[in-house]
Design a protein around this motif. Structure first.
Motif, PDB file in Angstrom:
ATOM      1  N   CYS A   1       1.355  -3.412  10.272  1.00 21.20           N
ATOM      2  CA  CYS A   1       1.937  -3.380   8.921  1.00 21.20           C
ATOM      3  C   CYS A   1       3.448  -3.186   9.006  1.00 21.20           C
ATOM      4  O   CYS A   1       3.959  -2.692  10.000  1.00 21.20           O
TER       5      CYS A   1
ATOM      6  N   ALA B   1      -4.536   0.168   4.741  1.00 18.58           N
ATOM      7  CA  ALA B   1      -3.504  -0.746   5.242  1.00 18.58           C
ATOM      8  C   ALA B   1      -3.994  -1.466   6.499  1.00 18.58           C
ATOM      9  O   ALA B   1      -3.834  -2.682   6.647  1.00 18.58           O
ATOM     10  N   GLU B   2      -4.632  -0.704   7.396  1.00 20.95           N
ATOM     11  CA  GLU B   2      -5.130  -1.314   8.646  1.00 20.95           C
ATOM     12  C   GLU B   2      -6.225  -2.328   8.369  1.00 20.95           C
ATOM     13  O   GLU B   2      -6.269  -3.394   8.975  1.00 20.95           O
TER      14      GLU B   2
ATOM     15  N   SER C   1       1.153   5.405   0.330  1.00 21.49           N
ATOM     16  CA  SER C   1       0.307   6.365   1.040  1.00 21.49           C
ATOM     17  C   SER C   1       1.044   7.680   1.262  1.00 21.49           C
ATOM     18  O   SER C   1       2.272   7.738   1.217  1.00 21.49           O
TER      19      SER C   1
ATOM     20  N   VAL D   1       0.865  -1.184   0.000  1.00 18.37           N
ATOM     21  CA  VAL D   1       0.000   0.000   0.000  1.00 18.37           C
ATOM     22  C   VAL D   1       0.900   1.232   0.000  1.00 18.37           C
ATOM     23  O   VAL D   1       1.754   1.364   0.890  1.00 18.37           O
TER      24      VAL D   1
ATOM     25  N   VAL E   1       1.050  -6.635   5.113  1.00 15.01           N
ATOM     26  CA  VAL E   1       0.959  -5.347   4.414  1.00 15.01           C
ATOM     27  C   VAL E   1       2.296  -4.613   4.473  1.00 15.01           C
ATOM     28  O   VAL E   1       2.860  -4.413   5.549  1.00 15.01           O
TER      29      VAL E   1
ATOM     30  N   THR F   1      -3.674   4.863   5.206  1.00 15.80           N
ATOM     31  CA  THR F   1      -3.523   4.257   6.530  1.00 15.80           C
ATOM     32  C   THR F   1      -4.729   3.369   6.839  1.00 15.80           C
ATOM     33  O   THR F   1      -4.587   2.232   7.315  1.00 15.80           O
TER      34      THR F   1
ATOM     35  N   PHE G   1       3.645  -1.115   3.936  1.00 15.25           N
ATOM     36  CA  PHE G   1       3.086   0.231   3.872  1.00 15.25           C
ATOM     37  C   PHE G   1       4.197   1.211   3.509  1.00 15.25           C
ATOM     38  O   PHE G   1       5.042   1.532   4.334  1.00 15.25           O
TER      39      PHE G   1
ATOM     40  N   THR H   1       5.228   4.730   2.770  1.00 15.49           N
ATOM     41  CA  THR H   1       4.598   6.023   3.031  1.00 15.49           C
ATOM     42  C   THR H   1       5.558   7.200   2.923  1.00 15.49           C
ATOM     43  O   THR H   1       6.694   7.128   3.397  1.00 15.49           O
TER      44      THR H   1
END
Ligand code: C5P
Length: 404
Positions: free
Chosen positions: A248, A223-224, A197, A195, A233, A220, A235, A237
């Motif tokens: 994550c 992802a959660e 972000s 993901v 996951v 966020t 993440f 970012t």
């Protein structure tokens, strides 16, 4: 957060009964549905017609509503809900529950149900502190009834103390917590999903940069929601204001190039959701020292070059390297449907979630959004939803798409 969840909302009589309207709206915005039951006295504080209009279902008021009784009946009514919420819960209704009394539709449903109950009491401070109410609350807690509030504050009658109905947003949070704490099934266990972000930051010099106002809230939440369903996951970012998602692996980056590298390093993956607001351009040669203002000098000119399109490059990877499911986002200002259709094809992604971020929409940085979902099967208008509700809905779809 409440996608697919059905709440039976029991409203008993009290000055705070009108707040049930706001609570219904919040439940809907979180993706859930609400069926209201009003006690006889609640109808003096809030109109069944208003509640019906807001909830989109007839508010039920009497035990022997014969049509309803033959259609569904109070036993089914109370058991088909995922959670029963009582807001406001008066001293009288709590006393009836504690005693096992069933003399109207609300108390009958509460006695007949095997669904969990969350009560938000609201009453005068002396009533709240009365020995009998204390006893009833203890009995109900021992019976497994959950409580939210009451808050402390000034009462409608002028007295001060505990007894005010918890704010609708707090009641919603308690409802969401209830569902979050249910043993969640892990249908995405064994699936790896990337993901992206937040914004990216493109340096101009060591202290200045080009960026955008993306808060990272949507990424966020997604992802959660995926992690809660058991996915591994990754993440990736940019520097976002929202807290890191729970459960994550976090890869923090600054620039679009760093984000691209982090995504590539995280492949192979089963799915990839590109939620980041990636900067379209970067400064060709960022200065290694802070650029000085200098008396009488003209402002520096920035030469920009295009950043790579991470979504497009991942979506166009050859089969075997390409994640099975590639999801993009599109933030547009106007002509949403046409632009979104063109963008889905141009990017080569499987799904595209488009929203209109025109000034005044409050979507950028806000908690709410409105989504148009595009896939090869056409378009779905998800309407106005919270970003958490979007995340839950998307996670459900991903679960189906990546399921066995
Ligand atoms: O082209 P546009 O920026 O509108 O596309 C938005 C979608 O593409 C988002 O999913 C975003 O994360 C992704 N994107 C990307 N890399 C870029 C630009 C956009 O992954 N350089």
């Amino acid at each position: 957060m409440l996608a697919g969840k059905h709440i039976l909302l029991i409203v008993s009589g009290g000055i705070a009964a009108y707040k049930a309207i706001e609570l219904i709206r919040l439940i809907q915005k979180a993706g859930g549905t609400a069926q209201a039951i009003l006690t006889e006295s609640a109808t003096h504080f809030v109109s069944p017609l208003t509640v019906s209009a807001i909830s989109g279902r007839p508010a039920l008021t009497a035990l022997f509503d014969l049509t309803r009784e033959t259609e569904i009946g109070h036993i089914e009514l109370s058991r088909s809900a995922d959670l029963i919420v009582i807001a406001p819960a008066t001293a009288n209704l709590l006393a009836k529950m504690a005693a096992g009394q069933a003399d109207d539709l609300a108390s009958t449903c509460l006695l007949a149900t095997d669904t969990d109950i969350l009560a938000a009491p609201a009453m005068n401070v002396r009533m709240w502190q009365a020995a009998s109410t204390r006893r009833n609350i203890e009995t109900l807690k021992a019976d497994g009834v959950r409580f939210v509030g009451p808050d402390e504050g000034e009462m409608a009658c002028g007295e001060y103390g505990p007894g005010r109905l918890a704010e609708p947003a707090t009641i919603l949070a308690a409802i969401e917590d209830y569902f979050a704490n249910q043993a969640a099934p892990q249908p995405l266990a064994g699936r790896k999903i990337i993901v992206t972000s937040g914004p990216t930051r493109e340096p101009i010099d060591p202290v200045r940069y080009i960026s955008n106002a993306s808060s990272g809230k949507q990424g966020t939440a997604i992802a959660e929601a995926l992690a809660a369903r058991g996915a591994e996951v990754i993440f990736v970012t940019g520097p976002a204001e929202s807290a890191a998602p729970k459960g994550c692996r976090i890869v923090a980056v600054d620039t679009a190039l760093e984000m691209q590298r982090a995504v590539e390093d995280s492949l192979p993956a089963d799915g990839a959701v590109f939620c980041a607001a990636v900067g379209d351009w970067r400064v060709v040669e960022p200065a290694s020292d802070k650029i000085k203002k200098g008396e009488g000098q003209s402002p520096p000119e920035l030469r920009l070059e295009a950043n790579p399109d991470i979504l497009k490059s991942v979506a166009s990877l050859p089969g075997g390297q390409r994640p099975r499911l590639v999801v993009g986002f599109a933030a547009e200002t106007g002509d949403l449907l046409n632009r979104a259709r063109t963008k889905r094809t141009a990017k080569g992604c499987d799904w595209l979630l488009a929203n209109d971020v025109s000034p005044g929409s409050g979507i950028f940085g806000g908690d709410d959004t409105a989504i148009l979902f595009l896939s090869e099967n056409g378009e779905e208008d998800w309407g106005a939803l919270s970003k958490r509700a979007v995340a839950a809905r998307l996670a459900e779809k991903i679960t189906i798409a990546l399921g066995d």
